[in-house]
Enzyme design. Structure first.
Site, PDB file in Angstrom:
ATOM      1  N   ASP A 225       0.856  -1.199   0.000  1.00  0.00           N
ATOM      2  CA  ASP A 225       0.000   0.000   0.000  1.00  0.00           C
ATOM      3  C   ASP A 225       0.885   1.239   0.000  1.00  0.00           C
ATOM      4  O   ASP A 225       1.191   1.772   1.035  1.00  0.00           O
ATOM      5  CB  ASP A 225      -0.917  -0.043   1.230  1.00  0.00           C
ATOM      6  CG  ASP A 225      -1.943   1.079   1.273  1.00  0.00           C
ATOM      7  OD1 ASP A 225      -2.092   1.770   0.265  1.00  0.00           O
ATOM      8  OD2 ASP A 225      -2.572   1.271   2.322  1.00  0.00           O
ATOM      9  N   ASP A 287      -4.211   0.327  -6.548  1.00  0.00           N
ATOM     10  CA  ASP A 287      -3.864   0.551  -5.140  1.00  0.00           C
ATOM     11  C   ASP A 287      -3.923  -0.806  -4.448  1.00  0.00           C
ATOM     12  O   ASP A 287      -5.014  -1.332  -4.215  1.00  0.00           O
ATOM     13  CB  ASP A 287      -4.850   1.541  -4.509  1.00  0.00           C
ATOM     14  CG  ASP A 287      -4.449   1.902  -3.072  1.00  0.00           C
ATOM     15  OD1 ASP A 287      -3.457   1.337  -2.555  1.00  0.00           O
ATOM     16  OD2 ASP A 287      -5.139   2.749  -2.468  1.00  0.00           O
TER      17      ASP A 287
HETATM   18  N1  BES Z   1      -5.128   1.175  -0.113  1.00  0.00           N
HETATM   19  C1  BES Z   1      -6.038   1.721   0.844  1.00  0.00           C
HETATM   20  C2  BES Z   1      -7.482   1.470   0.467  1.00  0.00           C
HETATM   21  C3  BES Z   1      -7.903   0.025   0.543  1.00  0.00           C
HETATM   22  C4  BES Z   1      -7.666  -0.733   1.664  1.00  0.00           C
HETATM   23  C5  BES Z   1      -8.556  -0.510  -0.532  1.00  0.00           C
HETATM   24  C6  BES Z   1      -8.058  -2.056   1.691  1.00  0.00           C
HETATM   25  C7  BES Z   1      -8.983  -1.817  -0.492  1.00  0.00           C
HETATM   26  C8  BES Z   1      -8.719  -2.586   0.631  1.00  0.00           C
HETATM   27  C9  BES Z   1      -5.853   3.224   0.959  1.00  0.00           C
HETATM   28  O1  BES Z   1      -4.501   3.600   0.903  1.00  0.00           O
HETATM   29  C10 BES Z   1      -6.378   3.650   2.293  1.00  0.00           C
HETATM   30  O2  BES Z   1      -5.775   3.334   3.282  1.00  0.00           O
HETATM   31  N2  BES Z   1      -7.513   4.332   2.326  1.00  0.00           N
HETATM   32  C11 BES Z   1      -8.085   4.758   3.570  1.00  0.00           C
HETATM   33  C12 BES Z   1      -9.158   5.771   3.323  1.00  0.00           C
HETATM   34  C13 BES Z   1      -8.628   7.082   2.732  1.00  0.00           C
HETATM   35  C14 BES Z   1      -9.761   7.945   2.259  1.00  0.00           C
HETATM   36  C15 BES Z   1      -7.768   7.814   3.730  1.00  0.00           C
HETATM   37  C16 BES Z   1      -8.667   3.553   4.306  1.00  0.00           C
HETATM   38  O3  BES Z   1      -9.093   2.593   3.658  1.00  0.00           O
HETATM   39  O4  BES Z   1      -8.735   3.587   5.541  1.00  0.00           O
HETATM   40 ZN    ZN Z   2      -3.579   3.006   2.767  1.00  0.00          ZN
END
Ligand code: BES
Ligand code: ZN
Length: 398
Positions: A225, A287
């Site tokens: 990630d 991602d």
């Molecule tokens: N890569 C993640 C999103 C994700 C996590 C997609 C698990 C599918 C499965 C992304 O970097 C992330 O951490 N997003 C945050 C939300 C964002 C709006 C700050 C999250 O999922 O908590």
């Molecule tokens: Zn993340």
């Protein structure tokens, strides 16, 4: 449209108690059901919970300090087990505008003619040209930065490294240029590799993923990630050169800054494209691509994405990457940068490493390393996404 409920009178700088001059006031939108867990986290930190600035349907906007974003990201992730997101805004006005429904996707004006499979020469060449050691090498380089947190020096260095890596890959091509997209409010730039289209340079195809990682305070390698997504499409850049593929449309490969703190980098970039009337015909987000967590190789995320383009991506896999299997999945919230493009009115898709609930359990920790990818120490899973992205670029770019 329902009327917004104005709470502005309550906006007496609730976070002012500790705010330094360089700790800016920002606004975040989040699901109203996330207010209680955020309030608990604020109480634990000894921070006053701000009153809502706006609320509409089940979304609430609250003012926060920039220094609080990391804790908010943490609690959203922990508490909701990846079932809640938040989007950060630079002004209350911007947050208010976000509560208005997104415009109709611009892609509809191009009609079904967009999603045809008529460029097998370029697609097959790029699918065959991508290699696992190259993908692995980019993951290793990016994950070697202590953190790629958006305000950290190492996070800036990682972005600069990526720009120069892309510039090296593109050095033999006059139609390719690697640039930085700087953001006024924080140090880390986004990185853009533009391949100018030979016939329709004003029609733009975007392939992107975030280059930042989480914590400023400790080690955050973010190998999966999202060094993995960056590595998957970096290998497509190399394959385009190896195959001498010169697209008719413009392709922009983008490494977004500041995703982990509320999609901030991609929101600025998607808004820039919308405000300048740039015709973005399709967006592919990568991602997390290197942890095989499900029986199916790919989880096609069906929320905050474009259904027609998702069907096209399934067809690309079936036709050009026949060994790869896929299934549908959902994030349930605006989980990554594709949502910034969706919200700006463009057609976006995100093929994910697994069913969302079965992906890498180590993300956002010091253990998000290549050693804990699946399979370990390899980029075999991420390579499948290079092939999908290669086929996408071949067929969307023609
Ligand atoms: N890569 C993640 C999103 C994700 C996590 C997609 C698990 C599918 C499965 C992304 O970097 C992330 O951490 N997003 C945050 C939300 C964002 C709006 C700050 C999250 O999922 O908590
Ligand atoms: Zn993340």
């Amino acid at each position: 449209m329902k009327r917004l409920i104005p709470f502005a009178l309550f906006l007496m700088s609730p976070t002012a108690a500790f705010a330094g001059a360089d700790d800016r006031e920002l606004w975040i939108s989040l699901g109203s059901d996330a207010l209680a867990p955020v309030a608990e986290a604020f109480a634990r930190e000894g921070w006053a919970m701000p009153a809502a600035s706006l609320a509409k349907d089940d979304v609430t906007v609250i003012p926060v300090r920039e220094s609080q974003l990391e804790s908010i990201a943490h609690v959203m992730h922990e508490k909701f087990n990846r079932c809640a997101g938040f989007v950060t805004y630079e002004s209350l006005d911007e947050a208010e505008k976000s509560l208005v429904p997104a415009p109709e996707p611009r892609v509809e004006t191009l009609g079904p003619a967009l999603y045809t499979l008529t460029n097998p020469t370029a697609a097959n060449c790029m699918v065959g040209a991508v290699t696992e050691p190259n993908v692995r090498s980019t993951i290793t380089s990016m994950a070697a930065y202590t953190t790629r947190y958006y305000t950290s020096t190492s996070g800036v260095n990682a972005a600069n490294w990526l720009r120069s890596h892309w510039a090296t890959l593109a050095s033999g091509r006059t139609d390719m240029a690697a640039t930085l997209f700087t953001h006024a409010a924080w140090a880390q730039p986004s990185v853009v590799l533009t391949v100018t289209g030979s016939t329709f340079p004003n029609e733009v195809v975007v392939v992107g993923g975030h280059l930042d990682s989480t914590s400023s305070g400790s080690t955050a390698p973010g190998a999966d990630d999202n060094a993995s997504g960056i590595a998957s499409f970096t290998e497509v850049i190399r394959a385009m050169v190896a195959c001498d593929y010169r697209p008719q449309r413009t392709i922009k490969f983008i490494g977004y800054a500041a995703e982990e703190v509320g999609l901030r980098g991609s929101k600025e970039i998607a808004t820039y494209h919308r405000n300048n009337g740039i015709n973005v015909v399709g967006v592919l987000q990568l991602d997390m691509t290197n942890y095989k967590g499900s029986t199916a190789d790919v989880g096609i995320v069906t929320d905050y994405t474009n259904a027609t383009q998702n069907t096209f991506i399934r067809n690309l896999i079936t036709t050009y990457v026949p060994g790869v299997t896929y299934t549908n999945t959902t994030c349930g919230y605006a989980c990554s940068d594709h949502a910034s493009w969706t919200n700006a009115g463009f057609a976006a898709s995100i093929p994910h490493e697994a069913v969302v609930s079965q992906g890498n359990p180590y993300i956002h920790t010091v253990n998000d390393t290549l050693a804990r990818s699946n399979p370990p120490n390899m980029a075999t899973h991420a390579l499948k996404f290079s092939k999908i992205a290669g086929a996408y670029v071949a067929e969307m770019g023609k």
